[in-house]
Design an enzyme around this catalytic site. Structure first.
Site, PDB file in Angstrom:
ATOM      1  N   HIS A  61      -3.348   2.728   1.019  1.00 18.90           N
ATOM      2  CA  HIS A  61      -1.947   2.486   1.407  1.00 18.90           C
ATOM      3  C   HIS A  61      -1.933   1.237   2.286  1.00 18.90           C
ATOM      4  O   HIS A  61      -2.401   1.290   3.421  1.00 18.90           O
ATOM      5  CB  HIS A  61      -1.390   3.681   2.187  1.00 18.90           C
ATOM      6  CG  HIS A  61      -1.357   4.963   1.399  1.00 18.90           C
ATOM      7  ND1 HIS A  61      -0.227   5.400   0.751  1.00 18.90           N
ATOM      8  CD2 HIS A  61      -2.309   5.902   1.153  1.00 18.90           C
ATOM      9  CE1 HIS A  61      -0.493   6.558   0.144  1.00 18.90           C
ATOM     10  NE2 HIS A  61      -1.747   6.877   0.370  1.00 18.90           N
ATOM     11  N   ASN A  93       4.075   4.295  -2.042  1.00 17.32           N
ATOM     12  CA  ASN A  93       5.042   4.791  -1.050  1.00 17.32           C
ATOM     13  C   ASN A  93       5.307   3.766   0.048  1.00 17.32           C
ATOM     14  O   ASN A  93       5.151   4.022   1.232  1.00 17.32           O
ATOM     15  CB  ASN A  93       4.587   6.135  -0.461  1.00 17.32           C
ATOM     16  CG  ASN A  93       3.226   6.074   0.229  1.00 17.32           C
ATOM     17  OD1 ASN A  93       2.436   5.163  -0.019  1.00 17.32           O
ATOM     18  ND2 ASN A  93       2.946   7.031   1.082  1.00 17.32           N
ATOM     19  N   HIS A 177      -0.893  13.310  -6.846  1.00 19.22           N
ATOM     20  CA  HIS A 177      -1.020  13.923  -5.511  1.00 19.22           C
ATOM     21  C   HIS A 177      -0.609  15.386  -5.679  1.00 19.22           C
ATOM     22  O   HIS A 177       0.567  15.675  -5.875  1.00 19.22           O
ATOM     23  CB  HIS A 177      -0.098  13.151  -4.562  1.00 19.22           C
ATOM     24  CG  HIS A 177       0.124  13.786  -3.229  1.00 19.22           C
ATOM     25  ND1 HIS A 177      -0.362  13.239  -2.067  1.00 19.22           N
ATOM     26  CD2 HIS A 177       0.807  14.892  -2.860  1.00 19.22           C
ATOM     27  CE1 HIS A 177       0.000  13.992  -1.035  1.00 19.22           C
ATOM     28  NE2 HIS A 177       0.718  15.009  -1.494  1.00 19.22           N
ATOM     29  N   HIS A 230      -7.510  12.761  -4.259  1.00 19.50           N
ATOM     30  CA  HIS A 230      -8.051  13.375  -3.036  1.00 19.50           C
ATOM     31  C   HIS A 230      -8.272  14.897  -3.106  1.00 19.50           C
ATOM     32  O   HIS A 230      -7.622  15.661  -2.382  1.00 19.50           O
ATOM     33  CB  HIS A 230      -7.203  13.026  -1.814  1.00 19.50           C
ATOM     34  CG  HIS A 230      -5.696  13.052  -2.005  1.00 19.50           C
ATOM     35  ND1 HIS A 230      -5.023  14.148  -2.498  1.00 19.50           N
ATOM     36  CD2 HIS A 230      -4.746  12.115  -1.756  1.00 19.50           C
ATOM     37  CE1 HIS A 230      -3.726  13.886  -2.537  1.00 19.50           C
ATOM     38  NE2 HIS A 230      -3.537  12.652  -2.102  1.00 19.50           N
ATOM     39  N   ASP A 303      -8.242   6.973   0.575  1.00 21.22           N
ATOM     40  CA  ASP A 303      -6.863   7.316   0.957  1.00 21.22           C
ATOM     41  C   ASP A 303      -6.539   6.632   2.285  1.00 21.22           C
ATOM     42  O   ASP A 303      -5.908   7.217   3.164  1.00 21.22           O
ATOM     43  CB  ASP A 303      -6.644   8.837   1.020  1.00 21.22           C
ATOM     44  CG  ASP A 303      -5.163   9.196   0.914  1.00 21.22           C
ATOM     45  OD1 ASP A 303      -4.311   8.283   0.850  1.00 21.22           O
ATOM     46  OD2 ASP A 303      -4.853  10.401   0.891  1.00 21.22           O
ATOM     47  N   HIS A 307      -1.829   4.396  10.431  1.00 21.26           N
ATOM     48  CA  HIS A 307      -0.667   4.733  11.256  1.00 21.26           C
ATOM     49  C   HIS A 307      -0.923   4.176  12.647  1.00 21.26           C
ATOM     50  O   HIS A 307      -2.063   4.193  13.136  1.00 21.26           O
ATOM     51  CB  HIS A 307      -0.466   6.248  11.350  1.00 21.26           C
ATOM     52  CG  HIS A 307      -0.080   6.891  10.048  1.00 21.26           C
ATOM     53  ND1 HIS A 307       1.141   6.668   9.440  1.00 21.26           N
ATOM     54  CD2 HIS A 307      -0.750   7.750   9.238  1.00 21.26           C
ATOM     55  CE1 HIS A 307       1.193   7.371   8.305  1.00 21.26           C
ATOM     56  NE2 HIS A 307       0.056   8.020   8.149  1.00 21.26           N
TER      57      HIS A 307
HETATM   58  O1  DOR Z   1      -2.719  11.661   4.574  1.00 26.63           O
HETATM   59  C1  DOR Z   1      -1.924  11.115   3.823  1.00 26.63           C
HETATM   60  N1  DOR Z   1      -1.347   9.943   4.137  1.00 26.63           N
HETATM   61  N2  DOR Z   1      -1.638  11.702   2.681  1.00 26.63           N
HETATM   62  C2  DOR Z   1      -0.672  11.260   1.875  1.00 26.63           C
HETATM   63  O2  DOR Z   1      -0.445  11.865   0.881  1.00 26.63           O
HETATM   64  C3  DOR Z   1       0.104  10.081   2.237  1.00 26.63           C
HETATM   65  C4  DOR Z   1      -0.617   9.213   3.168  1.00 26.63           C
HETATM   66  C5  DOR Z   1       0.273   8.212   3.830  1.00 26.63           C
HETATM   67  O3  DOR Z   1       0.978   7.486   3.121  1.00 26.63           O
HETATM   68  O4  DOR Z   1       0.257   8.125   5.064  1.00 26.63           O
HETATM   69 ZN    ZN Z   2      -1.794  11.746  -1.639  1.00 24.23          ZN
HETATM   70 ZN    ZN Z   3      -2.596   8.599  -0.554  1.00 23.71          ZN
END
Ligand code: DOR
Ligand code: ZN
Ligand code: ZN
Length: 428
Positions: A61, A93, A177, A230, A303, A307
């Site tokens: 991501h 996303n 997912h 995952h 993954d 954040h």
């Molecule tokens: O831990 C996760 N973070 N799982 C997800 O499915 C989305 C991802 C995110 O975009 O932060």
């Molecule tokens: Zn996911």
């Molecule tokens: Zn993911």
């Protein structure tokens, strides 16, 4: 472009494991041999190092566009280069989500010059709402490599079936997912002894197991492929193993945190151990390893889900996700190679060949004529993961403070050194 020669290096890919010299010119591997006579513009002594193809992480991501305070194309690329990853598949996303050609095109045109190979997933459904399919023809023309609503499940089974059929008609892989939000019901960590001890709402493993089983049933019925994202539970792993034995076109991935860490880490009430799916139990960790050993696991992914610190500050309210690009190879070497469980060739298969083949990308590896995308790894180097030293904009690693054995030293993309660890900084 300056030519480059790595001398006396252990080269490992699907077809080789031996000491050689690798001569690179004009972005390609020009020659592989012993004691190559020609002198390159840049000569690197590879003694003690292992050359592998640049790794491919098919689940990251990058938060670009929309949440670039967490990560952006540039910082995500820097993290990938440091970790030895030269190709990534970005999840959709973003804000706005990748459900339309314009957003995909804009991102891919910027990504074309970022220094690694960036591929993008398109959304399975419009605005990732799970109500109506996105326009797959438009997304394919815009250049998506796969389709997914990752971050969210597609709750409607009939809609998911249509998605898989339409994607298969176009030859686009679907990566799923697997989660049932009604079962999750606000849970934040694995449901079990630890969630009870902490007094927080748990995420029942049935959420993952049931949707994995559903995707397998849809793939089987319609003779179409599905890739399960995952995997974290024994139930999912066992279901995938059985389906593969039956000839269902199912593939899967898991991440280092799922084969190395358990939910006991959450007793610290540190949100850097919270991700979705969550850390599970010792038995699940064992199931991940078994899946890796018997070939049920196709790929190791991160993954990578950055954040910001303020978002991760509150254990209960923090969003799910951990960064992983800069620790994935080291963690994998530590848990699988240095324990004697898995060969370097199999690690390369899980972190390069398999993801690329699932995505229909070529995987020439270390071969004459192939793109000069490779990494030089010190498999014996021990280091402690210091979150503040990560190249990612975010520092939410679940490996904080852990000693890992094995570290990428140099990353070469298109015959150019794009990253070098301190010891080789002079080459930058
Ligand atoms: O831990 C996760 N973070 N799982 C997800 O499915 C989305 C991802 C995110 O975009 O932060
Ligand atoms: Zn996911
Ligand atoms: Zn993911």
């Amino acid at each position: 472009m300056r030519s480059l020669c790595i001398r006396n290096v252990r080269a490992v890919d699907a077809n080789r494991d031996g000491i050689c010299d690798i001569f690179m010119q004009e972005g390609r591997i020009a020659a592989i041999g012993t004691a190559i006579a020609a002198t390159a513009d840049i000569e690197i002594d590879g003694t003690g190092l292992t050359a592998m193809p640049g790794l491919f992480d098919m689940h990251v991501h990058f938060r670009d566009p929309g949440q670039t305070h967490k990560e952006d194309l540039q910082s995500g690329t820097a993290a990938a280069l440091a970790g030895g990853v030269t190709g990534v598949l970005c999840m959709p996303n973003t804000a706005p989500p990748m459900d339309n050609a314009d957003t995909v095109r804009e991102f891919l045109s910027r990504a074309a010059h970022c220094g690694i190979h960036v591929y993008q997933t398109g959304c399975l459904t419009q605005n990732m709402q799970g109500k109506a399919l996105a326009d797959y023809d438009a997304l394919q023309t815009a250049g998506v490599t796969a389709l997914s609503d990752d971050g969210k499940p597609v709750a409607d089974t009939a809609l998911m079936e249509q998605a898989m059929i339409q994607a298969a008609e176009r030859g686009i892989p679907v990566v799923s997912h697997c989660e049932d939000l009604n079962i999750i019901n606000g849970g934040i960590i694995n449901q079990g002894e630890i969630s009870v001890r902490l007094g927080v709402k748990g995420m029942d493993r049935t959420s993952e197991d049931s949707i994995t089983a559903r995707e397998i049933a849809l793939a089987k019925k319609n003779h179409v492929p599905i890739h399960i994202c995952h995997v974290s539970t024994r139930g999912s792993m066992d279901a995938i193993r059985r389906a593969k034995a039956e000839g269902v076109a199912v593939t899967c991935e898991t991440a280092p945190h799922y084969f190395m860490l358990t939910d006991e880490k959450l007793l610290s009430r540190d949100a850097n151990y919270r991700m979705n799916p969550p850390l599970r139990t010792a038995d699940d960790v064992k199931a991940m390893i078994e899946g890796i050993l018997d070939g049920t696991v196709d790929c190791i992914i991160t993954d990578h889900a950055p954040h910001a610190p303020h978002e991760k500050a509150d254990f209960i309210k923090a969003p799910n996700g951990v960064v992983g690009l800069e620790t994935s190879l080291a963690a994998t070497l530590t848990a699988l190679y240095h324990t004697g469980l898995v060969s370097l060739q199999r690690i390369v298969a899980m972190m390069y060949n398999r993801p690329r083949s699932i995505l229909h990308l070529p995987a020439a590896g270390i071969a004459e004529g192939a793109d000069a995308d490779l990494i030089l790894v010190d498999t014996e180097k021990e280091w402690v993961v210091d979150p503040t030293k990560l190249h990612s904009k975010s520092h939410n690693t679940a490996f904080q403070g852990m000693t890992l054995k094995g570290k990428n030293q140099i990353t070469i993309v298109g015959g150019v050194i794009r990253y070098a660890d301190d010891r080789f900084a002079a080459y930058l």
